[in-house]
Design a protein around this motif. Structure first.
Motif, PDB file in Angstrom:
ATOM      1  N   UNK A  79      17.121  19.740  43.708  1.00  0.00           N
ATOM      2  CA  UNK A  79      15.776  18.929  43.299  1.00  0.00           C
ATOM      3  C   UNK A  79      14.736  19.904  42.782  1.00  0.00           C
ATOM      4  N   UNK A  80      13.862  19.388  42.105  1.00  0.00           N
ATOM      5  CA  UNK A  80      12.764  20.628  41.812  1.00  0.00           C
ATOM      6  C   UNK A  80      11.933  20.879  43.003  1.00  0.00           C
ATOM      7  N   UNK A  81      11.561  21.922  43.109  1.00  0.00           N
ATOM      8  CA  UNK A  81      10.883  22.569  44.229  1.00  0.00           C
ATOM      9  C   UNK A  81       9.417  21.986  44.571  1.00  0.00           C
ATOM     10  N   UNK A  82       8.922  21.648  45.516  1.00  0.00           N
ATOM     11  CA  UNK A  82       7.825  21.109  46.085  1.00  0.00           C
ATOM     12  C   UNK A  82       6.947  22.193  46.908  1.00  0.00           C
ATOM     13  N   UNK A  83       5.729  22.558  45.898  1.00  0.00           N
ATOM     14  CA  UNK A  83       5.101  23.739  46.676  1.00  0.00           C
ATOM     15  C   UNK A  83       3.910  23.020  47.529  1.00  0.00           C
ATOM     16  N   UNK A  84       4.075  23.204  48.868  1.00  0.00           N
ATOM     17  CA  UNK A  84       3.184  22.413  49.751  1.00  0.00           C
ATOM     18  C   UNK A  84       1.686  23.007  49.605  1.00  0.00           C
ATOM     19  N   UNK A  85       1.489  24.091  49.194  1.00  0.00           N
ATOM     20  CA  UNK A  85       0.270  25.120  49.138  1.00  0.00           C
ATOM     21  C   UNK A  85       0.142  26.245  48.414  1.00  0.00           C
ATOM     22  N   UNK A  86      -0.787  26.201  47.335  1.00  0.00           N
ATOM     23  CA  UNK A  86      -0.867  27.167  46.548  1.00  0.00           C
ATOM     24  C   UNK A  86      -2.143  27.081  45.879  1.00  0.00           C
ATOM     25  N   UNK A  87      -2.736  28.569  45.282  1.00  0.00           N
ATOM     26  CA  UNK A  87      -4.072  28.476  44.875  1.00  0.00           C
ATOM     27  C   UNK A  87      -4.065  28.959  43.422  1.00  0.00           C
ATOM     28  N   UNK A  88      -4.277  28.125  42.356  1.00  0.00           N
ATOM     29  CA  UNK A  88      -4.181  28.486  41.089  1.00  0.00           C
ATOM     30  C   UNK A  88      -4.995  29.401  40.512  1.00  0.00           C
ATOM     31  N   UNK A  89      -6.385  29.223  41.268  1.00  0.00           N
ATOM     32  CA  UNK A  89      -7.606  30.296  40.849  1.00  0.00           C
ATOM     33  C   UNK A  89      -7.283  31.632  41.046  1.00  0.00           C
ATOM     34  N   UNK A 143       9.500  25.264  40.371  1.00  0.00           N
ATOM     35  CA  UNK A 143       8.451  24.026  41.069  1.00  0.00           C
ATOM     36  C   UNK A 143       8.008  22.972  39.982  1.00  0.00           C
ATOM     37  N   UNK A 144       8.348  21.801  40.475  1.00  0.00           N
ATOM     38  CA  UNK A 144       7.918  20.683  39.742  1.00  0.00           C
ATOM     39  C   UNK A 144       6.816  19.864  40.291  1.00  0.00           C
ATOM     40  N   UNK A 145       6.541  20.145  41.249  1.00  0.00           N
ATOM     41  CA  UNK A 145       5.388  19.279  42.300  1.00  0.00           C
ATOM     42  C   UNK A 145       4.864  20.243  42.950  1.00  0.00           C
ATOM     43  N   UNK A 146       3.401  20.271  43.200  1.00  0.00           N
ATOM     44  CA  UNK A 146       2.471  21.090  43.943  1.00  0.00           C
ATOM     45  C   UNK A 146       1.421  20.581  44.443  1.00  0.00           C
ATOM     46  N   UNK A 147       0.892  20.822  45.588  1.00  0.00           N
ATOM     47  CA  UNK A 147      -0.474  20.605  46.123  1.00  0.00           C
ATOM     48  C   UNK A 147      -1.274  21.919  45.858  1.00  0.00           C
ATOM     49  N   UNK A 148      -2.291  21.959  45.124  1.00  0.00           N
ATOM     50  CA  UNK A 148      -2.953  22.892  44.514  1.00  0.00           C
ATOM     51  C   UNK A 148      -4.473  23.013  45.084  1.00  0.00           C
ATOM     52  N   UNK A 149      -4.953  24.123  45.481  1.00  0.00           N
ATOM     53  CA  UNK A 149      -6.271  24.523  45.736  1.00  0.00           C
ATOM     54  C   UNK A 149      -6.830  24.860  44.274  1.00  0.00           C
ATOM     55  N   UNK A 150      -8.007  24.441  43.848  1.00  0.00           N
ATOM     56  CA  UNK A 150      -8.611  24.720  42.650  1.00  0.00           C
ATOM     57  C   UNK A 150      -9.773  25.730  43.123  1.00  0.00           C
ATOM     58  N   UNK A 151     -11.073  25.393  42.352  1.00  0.00           N
ATOM     59  CA  UNK A 151     -12.384  26.120  42.968  1.00  0.00           C
ATOM     60  C   UNK A 151     -13.344  24.982  43.448  1.00  0.00           C
TER      61      UNK A 151
END
Length: 428
Positions: free
Chosen positions: A65-75, A124-132
């Motif tokens: 299955x596509x990986x699901x990143x449960x915490x990452x910061x794109x900025x 990674x196909x799904x993610x929970x992402x911090x923006x700013x």
């Protein structure tokens, strides 16, 4: 449109520590997809006759299955591998200056596009992402995710005690969050998360308002940091002297619910663990980041004694890789530091169905079961000469573990979203 994929399939739908039957493996399998949704999965010999008229694409390698990143910061993409500090000083020296640039929408657009493509490149196909703290940083991320049909959850960072250029106010934080929820939540494959940065970045009034915002929107998540670093924990204790512990600070403001995702949880009391279990909240484990910032090692044994909900996160840019495959291997090493043996199938579950359940999207993604969205990754056990040598003649568990320890983006041959190839290593 109906199409099928033939190959070796592996998924882990539930925690194999407690349910060994959760591991599902078809050495010669068939996955049938209609309009992006899985309508059949099983042994090729059993399904081929029933779907004889469906075009079949044969895929080499191991399909998960596509990986699901449960915490990452794109900025923080451009500040990955920033030298020299632990958490609080690292934020001041490297991260806050970088995040201030996201006041510029064009800059946010460019980083969001690169970031999402890097996720796909790593499976990674799904993610929970911090923006700013800037609303336009959320717009940029969601616009790019919508164009790629990725399943992304995010929300404007709340931090009315932040530095100049990142600081919002009680009123602006609430108004911008409400507008973003209205504009994006539930659109395409997008979801929203109420996102206070961490306890030290908000006034009591803003933390209370974040709890009220969460209560007002019962289908959004809450995403923040918890007990990551010893100095951070000490400063939280000093500021909130009446709280039982770090988690209790959030609890007093209505931020501990079954929709709460707390990143890290490296330094948790047993009281906190009991409360996490009782509430249904969970932890996004981020071993690469914890090692890089010198924060410590997550205690899987303690978490399992309290039956905590867990997922896995890369936490870029303190995390040093976008690869959740490689992060599974780092999680194994972190567990070793606490005298725990993380099984490779459990590590895969953490990065797929475990994270999906933590993010409340397990009905959509994470295990490639019938009715789920056809997000999957083709892993190549021969991606490098060393991997090929190590996996020659190996068992399934040995191949998977070697991929986790030795693999990275080179081992991701293809990434599929809704049955459509979104990344092909050999054609890029």
């Amino acid at each position: 449109m109906i199409r099928a994929f033939r190959g070796e399939f592996l998924s882990v739908s539930r925690d194999p520590r407690t349910d060994p039957e959760a591991v599902r493996h078809e050495e010669d399998g068939l996955l049938v997809v209609e309009d992006g949704i899985v309508i059949a999965r099983g042994a090729h010999a059993d399904l081929a006759g029933r779907h004889a008229q469906v075009p079949v694409e044969t895929l080499p390698g191991l399909i998960v299955p596509g990986f699901v990143d449960a915490h990452i910061h794109y900025p923080q993409t451009d500040r990955i591998a920033s030298h020299g500090e632990q958490l609080l000083d690292w934020l001041e020296r490297h991260i806050f200056p970088a995040e201030k640039a996201f006041v510029d929408k064009a800059h946010a657009d460019a980083v969001a596009a690169f970031f999402l493509d890097e996720l796909l490149k790593n499976g990674t196909t799904s993610a929970l992402v911090f923006p700013t703290a800037h609303a336009q940083s959320v717009d940029a991320l969601f616009e790019a995710a919508l164009a790629r049909e990725m399943r992304i959850i995010s929300g404007k960072v709340l931090m009315d005690l932040g530095p100049e250029g990142l600081r919002d106010t009680l009123a602006s934080g609430r108004a911008e969050s409400e507008a973003l929820i209205c504009r994006w939540h539930g659109r395409g494959r997008l979801g929203y998360a109420v996102t206070p940065r961490f306890a030290l970045a908000s006034t009591d009034a803003q933390l209370a308002d974040a709890g009220a915002l969460l209560a007002d929107h019962p289908d959004v998540l809450m995403h923040t940091h918890l007990a990551e670093n010893l100095r951070e924990c000490a400063e939280v204790e000093a500021r909130f002297a009446g709280a039982a512990d770090y988690l209790d600070v959030y609890d007093r403001f209505g931020l501990v619910t079954d929709r709460s995702v707390f990143a890290h949880g490296v330094h948790l009391s047993d009281r906190s663990c009991a409360r996490l279990h009782e509430s249904g909240a969970g932890i996004a484990v981020c071993p690469s980041s914890n090692l890089f910032l010198g924060s410590g090692f997550f205690d899987f044994g303690q978490a399992d004694r309290h039956d905590l909900r867990l997922g896995l996160g890369t936490d870029v840019g303190a995390g040093t890789t976008f690869s959740l495959l490689h992060t599974q291997g780092i999680a194994y090493q972190a567990a070793q530091m606490k005298d725990e043996r993380l099984d490779p199938f459990r590590a895969l579950w953490l990065a797929t169905a475990g994270s999906a359940a933590l993010l409340h999207i397990e009905d959509r993604v994470g295990s490639l079961e019938v009715g789920q969205e056809a997000d999957f990754v083709v892993l190549d056990p021969q991606a490098t000469p060393l991997l090929a040598r190590r996996t020659r003649g190996a068992t399934l568990a040995e191949r998977l573990f070697a991929l986790q320890v030795l693999g990275d983006d080179r081992a991701v041959a293809r990434t599929y979203l809704l049955g459509r190839c979104a990344w092909n290593r050999d054609k890029t």
